[in-house]
Design a protein around this motif. Structure first.
Motif, PDB file in Angstrom:
ATOM      1  N   GLU A  54      17.760  41.995  53.354  1.00  0.00           N
ATOM      2  CA  GLU A  54      16.964  41.602  54.346  1.00  0.00           C
ATOM      3  C   GLU A  54      15.470  41.739  54.307  1.00  0.00           C
ATOM      4  N   GLU A  55      15.266  42.961  53.840  1.00  0.00           N
ATOM      5  CA  GLU A  55      13.676  43.535  53.674  1.00  0.00           C
ATOM      6  C   GLU A  55      13.075  42.823  52.496  1.00  0.00           C
ATOM      7  N   ALA A  56      13.663  42.505  51.536  1.00  0.00           N
ATOM      8  CA  ALA A  56      12.972  41.651  50.559  1.00  0.00           C
ATOM      9  C   ALA A  56      12.977  40.108  51.020  1.00  0.00           C
ATOM     10  N   LYS A  57      14.052  39.658  51.639  1.00  0.00           N
ATOM     11  CA  LYS A  57      13.823  38.461  52.213  1.00  0.00           C
ATOM     12  C   LYS A  57      12.717  37.903  53.095  1.00  0.00           C
ATOM     13  N   THR A  58      12.719  38.977  53.957  1.00  0.00           N
ATOM     14  CA  THR A  58      11.592  39.158  55.217  1.00  0.00           C
ATOM     15  C   THR A  58      10.146  39.223  54.461  1.00  0.00           C
ATOM     16  N   ARG A  59       9.966  39.812  53.356  1.00  0.00           N
ATOM     17  CA  ARG A  59       8.759  40.112  52.802  1.00  0.00           C
ATOM     18  C   ARG A  59       8.159  38.742  52.104  1.00  0.00           C
ATOM     19  N   LEU A  60       9.091  38.180  51.532  1.00  0.00           N
ATOM     20  CA  LEU A  60       8.898  36.925  50.692  1.00  0.00           C
ATOM     21  C   LEU A  60       8.494  35.789  51.621  1.00  0.00           C
ATOM     22  N   GLN A  61       9.342  35.724  52.750  1.00  0.00           N
ATOM     23  CA  GLN A  61       9.177  34.827  53.834  1.00  0.00           C
ATOM     24  C   GLN A  61       7.727  35.094  54.442  1.00  0.00           C
ATOM     25  N   ALA A 117       9.954  39.031  42.379  1.00  0.00           N
ATOM     26  CA  ALA A 117       8.842  39.329  43.278  1.00  0.00           C
ATOM     27  C   ALA A 117       9.379  40.350  44.396  1.00  0.00           C
ATOM     28  N   GLU A 118      10.952  40.555  44.365  1.00  0.00           N
ATOM     29  CA  GLU A 118      11.265  41.613  45.392  1.00  0.00           C
ATOM     30  C   GLU A 118      10.865  42.859  44.934  1.00  0.00           C
ATOM     31  N   GLU A 168      -9.267  22.996  42.440  1.00  0.00           N
ATOM     32  CA  GLU A 168      -7.979  22.396  42.277  1.00  0.00           C
ATOM     33  C   GLU A 168      -6.855  23.116  43.306  1.00  0.00           C
ATOM     34  N   LYS A 169      -5.986  22.341  43.787  1.00  0.00           N
ATOM     35  CA  LYS A 169      -5.080  22.826  44.895  1.00  0.00           C
ATOM     36  C   LYS A 169      -4.324  23.829  43.840  1.00  0.00           C
ATOM     37  N   SER A 170      -3.933  25.153  44.578  1.00  0.00           N
ATOM     38  CA  SER A 170      -3.238  25.976  43.706  1.00  0.00           C
ATOM     39  C   SER A 170      -2.133  26.537  44.290  1.00  0.00           C
ATOM     40  N   THR A 171      -0.960  26.986  43.472  1.00  0.00           N
ATOM     41  CA  THR A 171       0.406  27.316  44.014  1.00  0.00           C
ATOM     42  C   THR A 171       0.838  28.740  43.709  1.00  0.00           C
ATOM     43  N   CYS A 172       1.540  29.292  44.335  1.00  0.00           N
ATOM     44  CA  CYS A 172       2.073  30.639  44.066  1.00  0.00           C
ATOM     45  C   CYS A 172       3.757  30.590  44.179  1.00  0.00           C
ATOM     46  N   ILE A 173       4.303  30.849  43.279  1.00  0.00           N
ATOM     47  CA  ILE A 173       5.633  30.803  43.178  1.00  0.00           C
ATOM     48  C   ILE A 173       6.278  32.200  43.120  1.00  0.00           C
ATOM     49  N   LEU A 174       7.193  32.460  44.104  1.00  0.00           N
ATOM     50  CA  LEU A 174       7.717  33.894  44.134  1.00  0.00           C
ATOM     51  C   LEU A 174       9.070  33.838  43.612  1.00  0.00           C
ATOM     52  N   VAL A 175       9.757  34.370  42.508  1.00  0.00           N
ATOM     53  CA  VAL A 175      10.971  34.040  41.843  1.00  0.00           C
ATOM     54  C   VAL A 175      11.884  35.313  42.079  1.00  0.00           C
ATOM     55  N   SER A 176      12.865  35.185  42.928  1.00  0.00           N
ATOM     56  CA  SER A 176      13.859  36.268  43.171  1.00  0.00           C
ATOM     57  C   SER A 176      15.067  35.736  43.553  1.00  0.00           C
ATOM     58  N   ASP A 177      16.248  36.474  43.345  1.00  0.00           N
ATOM     59  CA  ASP A 177      17.315  36.325  43.902  1.00  0.00           C
ATOM     60  C   ASP A 177      18.049  37.448  44.745  1.00  0.00           C
ATOM     61  N   ALA A 178      16.949  38.293  45.153  1.00  0.00           N
ATOM     62  CA  ALA A 178      17.218  39.358  46.182  1.00  0.00           C
ATOM     63  C   ALA A 178      17.809  38.800  47.480  1.00  0.00           C
ATOM     64  N   GLN A 179      19.002  39.472  47.894  1.00  0.00           N
ATOM     65  CA  GLN A 179      19.902  39.041  49.026  1.00  0.00           C
ATOM     66  C   GLN A 179      19.584  40.138  50.188  1.00  0.00           C
TER      67      GLN A 179
END
Length: 677
Positions: free
Chosen positions: A584-591, A551-552, A571-582
């Motif tokens: 800060e910009e990528a983590k902020t984006r996913l957060q 997702a990064e 139906e209740k829906s879910t989005c799952i973002l899969v990433s091992d990015a470390q």
């Protein structure tokens, strides 16, 4: 020398170097003066060696301890090392493959050195390949230009100085003096000199302020004049007191206030006597189709035909069904027209369009084929308008006599950019979601969660639901990412072998893509493995899970568009973002994705993270590029510019006054270079 003079006639240039300048889009003396520095070296602020910050460009004044010594490496590279010192400490210097440096730096002499300090293995201070000069010649701010292999920043600086020396007269100012005084702006001649060779930080800021104001002012005025030019187009399709109340009464729900407001804004345009040119911007699921259907109904009441063009056949079919559900009970004739229809089906649809007052045509680019003729096309609607070329949209409008135009987009644009990006359109924004739309729960998880994700998907499939898995790549590349094609095979023969899997990507033929999407919508596929080709897609209410791999690799707005593919049913829906990015910009984006589902907040966050480049790229539609202004940094000045432009145009709507002649000329020059006017 005049500003229009060919660059080759500037002192020290000549034909060969002129070619190198022209490759940098600098064909003339004037173009060189508008080739602004990308950064500056400040040689005035001397820092003691002991106080040098790590990783920042600084200037030190130090004595050379010994002449640089050559060291040969095993790879055939030559390093030249020396040490310099001041009263506070010692700094080790290394130069790479620079055999001249041993003759240029003399033992016991003092120089200014400019560069970034690093710390060695044992705590020693080091600097690699710093710039250096004798103190008496370097106590100033030096410009750094975007350079090339043939043109170093020093050569460019020298050539800029030569242009200033040879100019016959000061640079003429196109801004009226009244505007300069009102907004405290320096002269253009002074600003151009100081943007290249400022003597103080204050001078540099003053020059930047003037040049940034100029760019934003010219761009904004140009767009307002462009909008005015388009508004002057009269149309025969004037609505006579349209009412949409009958349309609202047939709905099984109450439209949102935002939807009603957008309908009223468009109806006002369509009654004005001038052709409507409006953008309907709304987040995923905000109900743009309902607004469009209300306008089609108003056109139908007045006997005008409408056409809705979608980028894909599957999306066109979805729109056809939606408009049928809205408008068929009210008697509106509706036809579908796509490339894959049989010749007989096309002839039947074309016959209706040639004869039926108020008919609606829904389709793909087939709507603009030569065989299709409309009786009285008064309203043209394009969905996801950035997916079409300018020529395609124009061709559809040309099927009528200056019809009303509505373009719809679910791509959130930050509010600070909206006016500039769509300055030639009136804008309606749907900022409310219809009741019943469910919040999509969003989670960011590491790659180690894959087994849990597969179990989660299998559980949903067992309940009769569907899901998406999105990959950033189609096929093998040099990166370590697993491409969609390979991932599809792994899942089909492994963890999801019990499911019916489908594969969708942009390199497939259009008919194959449509077939896969149709199978997914019809429930023949449980899990669709796809690339971002589904970013703009059909409604599949039964899809309740969106998994986005790596997702990064996606921008925030793109992640939001992908997430919008689910959450369209009960139906209740879910989005799952899969990433091992470390980082800060990528983590902020996913957060950010996990914290909000508001498309406009997400677009604003994306702008802050990545800057305006992405938004001012393809979506600019050929508008002039900005050389010095930054739409994120200069938001306050943009607001000032908008005020100044409104005041000026209220006084002189077409800028025909003699004192505005030079300003209008600059606007035309700016927009002509971008092929807009």
């Amino acid at each position: 020398m005049k500003l229009q003079a060919d660059i080759q006639f500037v002192k020290g240039v000549g034909p060969a170097r002129a070619e190198a300048f022209k490759k940098l889009s600098v064909p003339s003396a004037g173009a060189l003066l508008r080739y602004y520095p990308r950064a500056y070296e400040d040689w005035r602020k001397i820092v003691p060696i002991r106080e040098m910050p790590v990783g920042e460009n600084v200037c030190i004044k130090a004595i050379v301890a010994y002449a640089p010594q050559e060291i040969r490496t095993g790879r055939g590279m030559s390093l030249y090392k020396t040490s310099v010192a001041d009263d506070s400490g010692v700094l080790n210097l290394t130069f790479f493959n620079n055999k001249y440096v041993k003759h240029m730096l003399k033992e016991g002499e003092t120089y200014l050195f400019f560069g970034k300090m690093t710390v060695g293995r044992y705590g020693e201070r080091e600097m690699a390949s710093p710039l250096f000069q004798k103190p008496q010649s370097a106590d100033k701010i030096r410009p750094i230009y975007p350079s090339s292999a043939a043109l170093s920043t020093k050569i460019i600086e020298k050539t800029v100085r030569a242009v200033f020396e040879e100019l016959e007269a000061p640079i003429a100012d196109f801004l009226p003096e009244s505007i300069r005084k009102t907004y405290g702006l320096c002269s253009l001649d002074w600003a151009i000199h100081k943007i290249h060779f400022p003597e103080t930080d204050a001078e540099l800021e003053e020059a930047k302020k003037r040049l940034i104001f100029d760019e934003l002012f010219l761009l904004h005025l140009g767009l307002l004049l462009l909008k005015k030019q388009k508004k002057q187009g009269r149309t025969d399709y004037v609505l006579q007191k349209p009412s949409v109340e009958a349309f609202y009464k047939t709905l099984p729900f109450t439209p949102t206030n935002a939807q009603k407001r957008a309908v009223n804004e468009a109806l006002s345009d369509m009654q004005s006597g001038e052709a409507m040119n409006r953008l309907l911007q709304g987040d995923v699921g905000s109900g743009k189709t309902l607004v469009a259907a209300a306008l089609v109904y108003a056109a139908y009441q007045n006997g005008f035909q409408s056409a809705v063009m979608a980028p894909t056949e599957v999306l066109a079919e979805q729109h056809f069904r939606s408009f049928q559900s809205f408008l068929a009970p009210l008697g509106v004739p509706i036809v579908l027209l796509t490339g894959s229809m049989t010749a007989k089906q096309k002839r039947e649809a074309q016959a209706i369009l040639e004869s039926a007052d108020g008919a609606l045509a829904v389709g793909t680019h087939a709507l603009i084929s030569e065989a299709v003729n409309y009786k009285n096309l008064g309203l043209v609607i394009t969905d996801e308008q950035h997916r079409f070329g300018v020529n395609q949209r124009a061709a559809l409008s040309e099927k009528g006599e200056n019809p009303h135009t509505l373009v719809m987009s679910a791509t959130p644009i930050p509010r600070t950019l909206g006016l500039l990006l769509y300055g030639d359109l009136n804008v309606s924004i749907l900022d409310e979601l219809p009741p019943g739309r469910q919040e999509i729960e969003t989670y960011a998880v590491p790659l180690s969660y894959h087994n849990r994700i597969y179990k989660f998907l299998l559980k949903h499939v067992a309940r009769g639901l569907q899901g998406y898995i999105v990959c950033p790549l189609v096929e093998e590349s040099e990166s370590r990412l697993i491409p969609a094609e390979q991932y599809y095979e792994i899942l089909k023969n492994g963890p999801l072998s019990s499911c019916r899997l489908g594969l969708l990507h942009g390199k497939m033929k259009p008919k194959d893509k449509d077939r896969v999407m149709r199978d997914f919508k019809d429930g023949k596929i449980d899990i669709l493995v796809s690339t971002v080709v589904i970013e703009v897609g059909v409604d599949v209410p039964n899809a309740a899970v969106m998994v986005i791999e790596n997702a990064e690799r996606f921008g925030l707005s793109q992640l939001h568009q992908l997430r919008g593919r689910v959450g369209r049913g009960k139906e209740k829906s879910t989005c799952i973002l899969v990433s091992d990015a470390q980082n800060e910009e990528a983590k902020t984006r996913l957060q950010t994705m996990c914290e909000t589902s508001d498309g406009f907040k997400i677009a604003d966050a994306d702008l802050k993270l990545r800057g305006p480049g992405d938004f001012f790229g393809d979506r600019q539609h050929g508008l002039p590029p900005l050389r010095i202004a930054d739409l994120l940094r200069d938001t306050r000045l943009l607001e000032t510019v908008q005020t100044a432009a409104a005041a000026l145009l209220s006084e002189d709507p077409s800028l025909d006054a003699p004192e505005h002649k030079a300003l209008k000329k600059q606007i035309l020059k700016m927009f002509e270079s971008a092929n807009v006017l």
